[in-house]
Scaffold this active site. Sequence first.
Site, mmCIF file in Angstrom:
data_model
loop_
_atom_site.group_PDB
_atom_site.id
_atom_site.type_symbol
_atom_site.label_atom_id
_atom_site.label_comp_id
_atom_site.label_asym_id
_atom_site.label_seq_id
_atom_site.Cartn_x
_atom_site.Cartn_y
_atom_site.Cartn_z
ATOM 1 C CE LYS A 67 -3.986 1.977 0.423
ATOM 2 N NZ LYS A 67 -3.446 3.281 -0.573
ATOM 3 C CE LYS A 103 4.682 7.325 -0.903
ATOM 4 N NZ LYS A 103 3.906 7.883 0.165
ATOM 5 C CB THR A 187 -2.645 13.085 6.329
ATOM 6 O OG1 THR A 187 -2.648 11.980 5.210
ATOM 7 C CG2 THR A 187 -1.234 12.972 6.620
#
Length: 428
Positions: A67, A103, A187
Amino acid sequence: MSTLLSDASKHLDLAIKHATVSDDLITRLRAPKASLTVSIPLRRDDGSLEVFQGYRVRYDDSRGPAKGGVRFHPGVNLDEVQSLAFWMTFKCAAVNLPFGGGKGGITVNPKTLSPMEVERLSRGYIDAIADFIGPDVDILAPDVYTNARIMSWMMDQYSIIRRQYSPGVVTGKPLAVGGSQGRESATAMGAFFVIQTLMPKFDRRPAETTVAVQGFGNAGSIIAELLAEAGYRVVAVSDSQGGIYSKQGLDIPSIRQHKESTREGVKAVYCAGSVCGIVEHEVITNEQLLALDVDVLIPAALEGQITADNAHQIQAKYVFEVANGPVTFAADQILESRNIYVIPDILVNAGGVTVSYFEWVQNRNGLYWSGAEVHNQLQQKMVEETEAMWRISQQESISVRSAAYVHALNRLGETVEAKGTHRYFRHA
């Protein structure tokens, strides 16, 4: 080993002695499982053809599919992407998500592309990596200079290639195509819960606490506003063009509204029109912001902002890493020696991947949660894991960063040992 990845992996060496894991697992975690480099041809609006470099890395998938985000930035390279995937591996384990670390990115300045060119580049990226990703293999998400719209293009292109609707291959999508409530602010909201959990342990009250935020993008601007609403005095913010400082505090909602409506930098907020009279201010650089005499410093831009060269100038007592890897290993050691608490990225910014997990679960189940449900689940997860890492830090007399890595390592070790795979453990 690459410079950035080598620097990132040094935190493993500090955590190993406090974790109960196999030497074989540590050896395995020092290198990514798979790295892909691709060339992406882009037909420009003027008819010319240009080729861009793209990357996707699956660092580890022992706990589940990889992920991680996709960034569009001129500085993207394989070293950076591998390091970001490394951090994602430990971030997912630290907050107990059933994901590994991944990533991706493209070496490009998206500001030089038209919207149609950005769409073609996004779809071309998926064309190039489609066999490397998937809802059960590697799941994409937005990162630097990518957003919900770009994620929607990527999901649509993957679905076209697979000839089936595949919303779970990407998170951070618009609500209309399977996105989750609360993802855009996740976030920052996660970071807010971490700060609210830890500051009382330092006997710090919001009204008595000054804050500086480097990086006024999505996460940085939202965390600044959340902290201001909670009573903290946010005295400085900056973006790539520079920053502003006011000792008595800034009007963060006005700065956000101005920047989002005009696309100008934060410096411009106090340079023209009626807004100039709101508060006395001082125009500063990013470097000056990092060195301000504040209680809390929040680096929310790119990696490598606090280094051995400027770590001695940091005056903040608490540093919360909203960005990925903003403090180098050498700087981290300097700050620790100066009794400055650095709360690591693999905890502080884990709210994004946590709500991405919620989105992935909703896509798989076809049942979607309300904003309140997402908020409550995120708060419970972030508070629980923050408390766990703080306990390890106190029990082992180690930094919160090392405690976070110990917490993650122990979970990785438990997962791999339960599988009994010969790839990690010697035969008896």
